[in-house]
Design an enzyme around this catalytic site. Structure first.
Site, PDB file in Angstrom:
ATOM      1  N   LYS A 186       0.822  -1.215   0.000  1.00  0.00           N
ATOM      2  CA  LYS A 186       0.000   0.000   0.000  1.00  0.00           C
ATOM      3  C   LYS A 186       0.851   1.258   0.000  1.00  0.00           C
ATOM      4  O   LYS A 186       0.500   2.246  -0.622  1.00  0.00           O
ATOM      5  CB  LYS A 186      -0.951   0.012   1.205  1.00  0.00           C
ATOM      6  CG  LYS A 186      -2.145  -0.891   1.042  1.00  0.00           C
ATOM      7  CD  LYS A 186      -3.286  -0.472   1.939  1.00  0.00           C
ATOM      8  CE  LYS A 186      -4.508  -1.341   1.712  1.00  0.00           C
ATOM      9  NZ  LYS A 186      -5.545  -1.108   2.716  1.00  0.00           N
ATOM     10  N   LYS A 212      -7.356  -9.205  -8.666  1.00  0.00           N
ATOM     11  CA  LYS A 212      -8.491  -9.430  -7.771  1.00  0.00           C
ATOM     12  C   LYS A 212      -9.606  -8.428  -8.029  1.00  0.00           C
ATOM     13  O   LYS A 212      -9.330  -7.266  -8.332  1.00  0.00           O
ATOM     14  CB  LYS A 212      -8.021  -9.275  -6.314  1.00  0.00           C
ATOM     15  CG  LYS A 212      -7.916 -10.589  -5.567  1.00  0.00           C
ATOM     16  CD  LYS A 212      -7.451 -10.399  -4.149  1.00  0.00           C
ATOM     17  CE  LYS A 212      -8.479  -9.752  -3.250  1.00  0.00           C
ATOM     18  NZ  LYS A 212      -8.163  -9.849  -1.826  1.00  0.00           N
ATOM     19  N   LYS A 216     -12.503  -2.908  -4.809  1.00  0.00           N
ATOM     20  CA  LYS A 216     -13.256  -1.654  -4.785  1.00  0.00           C
ATOM     21  C   LYS A 216     -12.416  -0.503  -5.291  1.00  0.00           C
ATOM     22  O   LYS A 216     -12.942   0.540  -5.651  1.00  0.00           O
ATOM     23  CB  LYS A 216     -13.811  -1.368  -3.389  1.00  0.00           C
ATOM     24  CG  LYS A 216     -12.857  -1.521  -2.244  1.00  0.00           C
ATOM     25  CD  LYS A 216     -13.650  -1.403  -0.921  1.00  0.00           C
ATOM     26  CE  LYS A 216     -13.028  -2.174   0.195  1.00  0.00           C
ATOM     27  NZ  LYS A 216     -13.891  -2.494   1.289  1.00  0.00           N
TER      28      LYS A 216
END
Ligand code: AMP
Ligand code: TRP
Length: 345
Positions: A121, A204, A207
């Protein structure tokens, strides 16, 4: 010193959570929420919307309020019963933050430096990542251990964080020579564990994918579900007769996996039924199954989102019940650490 037994360790308590940081989608449903609903049969369950985790990266305040309600609505629409289980948002129970601070003092820098999610991240901009993002796993450990939860259903990607939770519990118990916290067990289910993007079978479903066509949102209309499945990327070959035939065909693998997860059938069983069929035909069957399965869920979400006061009330009730469970644990923790004075000299 003798090892003092904990006051009480529940045997079958589940805790899990998801971040209210964007659209809830089919991957969240098949990989998480549906399993959470099923676990209610055998466990005492606590399900949390982890808003404090969400703000480890920037969230627009008005969006965060809406997304928190939307996450709660998605849990309920997927079958989480807020009467039977506890459903609340994390920031409403201060014990999470308090215990996270104590765990910041238990966990070692070296442990957190190994966390792959932080590395992914933060990327190249490590120096500019929030400190919150770095200590995110300590807050996650606090979420779970504030309730002395024993089982935690998560996706593959959270396994490392749960190992850290176990390490923190163990070190705390050792340091204070007292068995305060249980060593949690991850529950990682195979079906639906990795639902991939409809546009790229190697990524994947997420969102944060900029392409809305890559995912089926739990707020999508039936029409939009039909369109997204019709346009989903495939290859020109018909479906194979067995799972080995899906090797090197990630999009085909994903659609067969989604069909299997929605109908509770193994991939083998799906291919026995549909092997040899072309995608034009298989997609029609998948559309029917997906719309029939998801319509009640999207309908219930829309109904709940129309009545924010009802969701807020459910979250308030849940927070009150959660705080009541956390209170004695936090008393025990404060006493164990020496923050309140029960130790005799
Ligand atoms: P997130 O959306 O990353 O906050 O994750 C919330 C929950 O949904 C976690 O338990 C994840 O493991 C699960 N999840 C998220 N994306 C997927 C996916 N594409 N396939 C299966 N499970 C997923
Ligand atoms: N980190 C988890 C995720 O991104 C969300 C989470 C926060 C969680 N606290 C938790 C999951 C406690 C299980 C238990 O999916």
């Amino acid at each position: 010193m003798t090892n003092i037994k904990s006051r009480s360790l529940p045997k079958n308590r589940v805790f899990s959570g998801a971040q209210p940081s964007g659209n809830m989608h089919l991957g969240n449903y098949l990989g998480a929420f549906r399993n959470w609903a099923r676990l209610q049969q055998d466990f005492e369950c606590i399900y949390c919307v982890v808003d404090l985790h969400a703000i480890t990266v920037w969230q627009d305040p008005a969006d965060l309020v809406r997304q928190t309600r939307e996450a709660a609505a998605a849990y309920i629409a997927s079958g989480v019963d807020p009467k039977r289980s506890i459903l609340f948002n994390q920031s409403r129970v201060a014990a999470h933050s308090e215990l996270a601070w104590i765990f910041n003092c238990v966990a070692r820098m070296g442990w957190l430096n190994r966390m792959t999610q932080f590395k992914d991240k933060a990327g190249k901009h490590r120096e500019r990542a929030s400190v919150g993002l770095y200590v995110y796993p300590d807050l996650m450990a606090a979420d779970i251990l504030t309730y002395k939860a024993t089982h935690v259903p998560v996706g593959e990607d959270q396994k490392q964080h749960l190992e850290l939770t176990r390490d923190i519990a163990q070190k705390f118990n050792n340091d204070y020579d007292r068995e305060v916290f249980p060593i949690v067990e991850p529950l990682i289910s195979k079906e639906g564990a990795r639902i991939m993007s409809l546009r790229d079978g190697s990524k994947k479903m997420s969102k944060s994918d900029p392409s809305d066509a890559s995912r089926i949102n739990l707020t999508d209309t039936a029409d939009s579900i039909v369109q997204k499945i019709r346009k989903a990327k495939t290859d020109p070959e018909p479906l194979p007769e067995d799972v080995a035939g899906l090797d090197g065909r990630p999009e085909a693998h994903n659609l067969v996996g989604i069909y299997g997860a929605l109908t509770d059938k193994s991939m083998e069983a799906v291919l026995k039924e549909h092997g040899g069929t072309g995608f034009a035909e298989f997609k029609k069957t998948l559309v029917d199954v997906a719309v029939a399965h998801l319509s009640p869920i999207t309908g219930e979400m829309a109904r709940l989102m129309d009545d924010p006061a009802e969701i807020d009330q459910i979250l308030s009730d849940g927070a009150e019940r959660a705080a009541a469970l956390a209170a004695p644990v936090m008393e025990e923790v404060r006493e164990t650490v020496g923050l309140i004075g029960r130790h005799t000299y």
